[in-house]
Design an enzyme around this catalytic site. Structure first.
Site, PDB file in Angstrom:
ATOM      1  N   HIS A 169      -4.937   4.771   2.358  1.00 13.85           N
ATOM      2  CA  HIS A 169      -3.567   5.831   2.813  1.00 13.85           C
ATOM      3  C   HIS A 169      -4.321   6.140   3.864  1.00 13.85           C
ATOM      4  O   HIS A 169      -4.486   7.618   4.051  1.00 13.85           O
ATOM      5  CB  HIS A 169      -3.398   6.623   1.275  1.00 13.85           C
ATOM      6  CG  HIS A 169      -2.427   5.875   0.514  1.00 13.85           C
ATOM      7  ND1 HIS A 169      -1.515   5.555  -0.679  1.00 13.85           N
ATOM      8  CD2 HIS A 169      -3.471   4.607  -0.698  1.00 13.85           C
ATOM      9  CE1 HIS A 169      -1.196   4.897  -0.674  1.00 13.85           C
ATOM     10  NE2 HIS A 169      -2.489   3.537  -0.886  1.00 13.85           N
ATOM     11  N   HIS A 198       1.117   2.582  -6.168  1.00 10.15           N
ATOM     12  CA  HIS A 198       0.800   3.968  -5.978  1.00 10.15           C
ATOM     13  C   HIS A 198       0.699   4.642  -7.063  1.00 10.15           C
ATOM     14  O   HIS A 198      -0.410   5.832  -7.262  1.00 10.15           O
ATOM     15  CB  HIS A 198       1.156   4.292  -4.092  1.00 10.15           C
ATOM     16  CG  HIS A 198       0.423   5.122  -3.967  1.00 10.15           C
ATOM     17  ND1 HIS A 198      -1.005   5.515  -4.054  1.00 10.15           N
ATOM     18  CD2 HIS A 198       1.281   6.608  -3.383  1.00 10.15           C
ATOM     19  CE1 HIS A 198      -1.063   7.283  -3.616  1.00 10.15           C
ATOM     20  NE2 HIS A 198      -0.518   8.008  -2.763  1.00 10.15           N
ATOM     21  N   HIS A 220       7.231  10.279  -3.833  1.00  7.74           N
ATOM     22  CA  HIS A 220       6.344   9.545  -4.329  1.00  7.74           C
ATOM     23  C   HIS A 220       7.066   8.748  -5.687  1.00  7.74           C
ATOM     24  O   HIS A 220       6.714   7.731  -5.857  1.00  7.74           O
ATOM     25  CB  HIS A 220       4.948   9.778  -4.411  1.00  7.74           C
ATOM     26  CG  HIS A 220       3.638  10.149  -2.884  1.00  7.74           C
ATOM     27  ND1 HIS A 220       3.934  10.911  -1.861  1.00  7.74           N
ATOM     28  CD2 HIS A 220       3.381   8.804  -2.299  1.00  7.74           C
ATOM     29  CE1 HIS A 220       3.558  10.659  -1.097  1.00  7.74           C
ATOM     30  NE2 HIS A 220       2.658   9.661  -1.162  1.00  7.74           N
TER      31      HIS A 220
HETATM   32  C1  23J Z   1      -1.933  10.602  -3.382  1.00  5.98           C
HETATM   33  C2  23J Z   1      -1.519  11.949  -3.791  1.00  5.98           C
HETATM   34  C3  23J Z   1      -0.566  12.551  -2.992  1.00  5.98           C
HETATM   35  C4  23J Z   1       0.077  12.419  -1.952  1.00  5.98           C
HETATM   36  C5  23J Z   1      -0.607  11.164  -1.296  1.00  5.98           C
HETATM   37  C6  23J Z   1      -1.422  10.435  -2.053  1.00  5.98           C
HETATM   38  C7  23J Z   1      -0.323  10.845   0.234  1.00  5.98           C
HETATM   39  O1  23J Z   1      -0.320  10.856   0.715  1.00  5.98           O
HETATM   40  C8  23J Z   1      -0.226   8.975   0.390  1.00  5.98           C
HETATM   41  O2  23J Z   1      -0.352   8.836   1.685  1.00  5.98           O
HETATM   42  O3  23J Z   1       0.527   8.694  -0.638  1.00  5.98           O
HETATM   43  S1  23J Z   1       1.020  13.112  -0.438  1.00  5.98           S
HETATM   44 MN    MN Z   2      -0.040   6.647   1.511  1.00  4.05          MN
END
Ligand code: 23J
Ligand code: MN
Length: 263
Positions: free
Chosen positions: A74, A84, A212
């Site tokens: 990411h 994810h 998400h």
């Molecule tokens: C993990 C937790 C929160 C977030 C994210 C990853 C990302 O922005 C991502 O790249 O998926 S907000």
């Molecule tokens: Mn991401």
């Protein structure tokens, strides 16, 4: 060569050849200085890009240069796969995403002025319904691309992440808009210029990181850190997203292009 006109792909090739179809690169350059998201403690964070030489025209390989990459899935312009998020854990990994979801109509929702006035601007269902009133219903396989002008900050990590007293302040959908995007329209995904598909404040929403949670939970995709959305029409462009076909991958740095009709 007029026989190429006999198919729609032929018409596209002709448009590319005569300049009536333009290719716009939606990808931010990827380097050691490309910003990555920084989650607050106690959460673990992703590594940015780093590179180690394997050889560089030297005794380890006299005629060739190559590198080993270390990079989070990411980092930079990247795709979020359904797995994810815990809500999408039984969904597709990057390798299993059907290519038909990676190519589709680009539908640009322009919130540049709103974001200029309020960097934490939250996209609403009203905004999406107003977009449809002007442009028609979001079609099958659409990619909803939130244009905010945030790309002007992309080379400056502090400005790009925009973390202040109240945490990160960046634009993105509110909870109801996240639910609407996940469940009310047959879209393939949501793309943004910022570091993540959720608004900076999204960690404090219910549910946390609603886009998400809901979008990936519905088997749809995210796309972040996009460039050049200001060069797209509101409708009429085609987006092509090319993640690595990572088996078990939760996401992947990606190249994204738009094919844009001119004139
Ligand atoms: C993990 C937790 C929160 C977030 C994210 C990853 C990302 O922005 C991502 O790249 O998926 S907000
Ligand atoms: Mn991401």
């Amino acid at each position: 060569m007029s026989s190429t006109r006999t198919t729609q792909v032929g018409a596209l090739l002709e448009g590319l050849a005569d300049g009536s179809v333009e290719i716009v690169d939606l990808t931010q350059p990827l380097s050691e200085s490309t910003p990555v998201i920084k989650l607050p403690p106690p959460f673990a964070n992703t590594p940015r890009l780093s590179r180690e030489e394997i050889s560089r025209y030297d005794n380890r390989g006299p005629a060739w240069a190559w590198y080993t990459l270390t990079i989070g899935e990411h980092a930079g312009t990247h795709l979020d796969a359904p797995i994810h998020w815990i809500t999408g854990k039984d969904g597709a990994d990057v390798a299993s995403i059907p290519p038909s979801m990676l190519i589709g109509p680009a539908c640009v929702v322009d919130k540049t002025a709103e974001t200029e006035a309020n960097p934490g601007y939250l996209l609403t269902v009203d905004d999406l319904e107003a977009w449809e009133a002007e442009n028609g219903r979001l079609p099958e396989r659409a990619w909803v691309l939130m244009r905010t002008g945030w790309q002007s900050r992309a080379q400056d990590e502090a400005a790009f992440l925009n973390v202040g007293q109240n945490g990160p302040e960046t634009p993105g959908p509110d909870v109801d808009a996240s639910r609407w995007l996940a469940h009310e329209r047959p879209i393939s995904g949501f793309g943004t210029e910022t570091v993540g598909i959720d608004a900076g404040a999204g960690g404090g929403f219910d549910p946390p990181f609603p886009l998400h949670n809901l979008l990936l939970g519905a088997g749809r995709l995210g796309l972040t850190q996009l460039a050049n959305l200001d060069r797209l029409p509101i409708t009429g462009a085609l987006i092509v997203v090319s993640p690595l076909r990572l088996v078990g991958g939760t996401g992947s740095p990606s190249r994204a292009f738009a094919l844009v009709p001119k004139g």
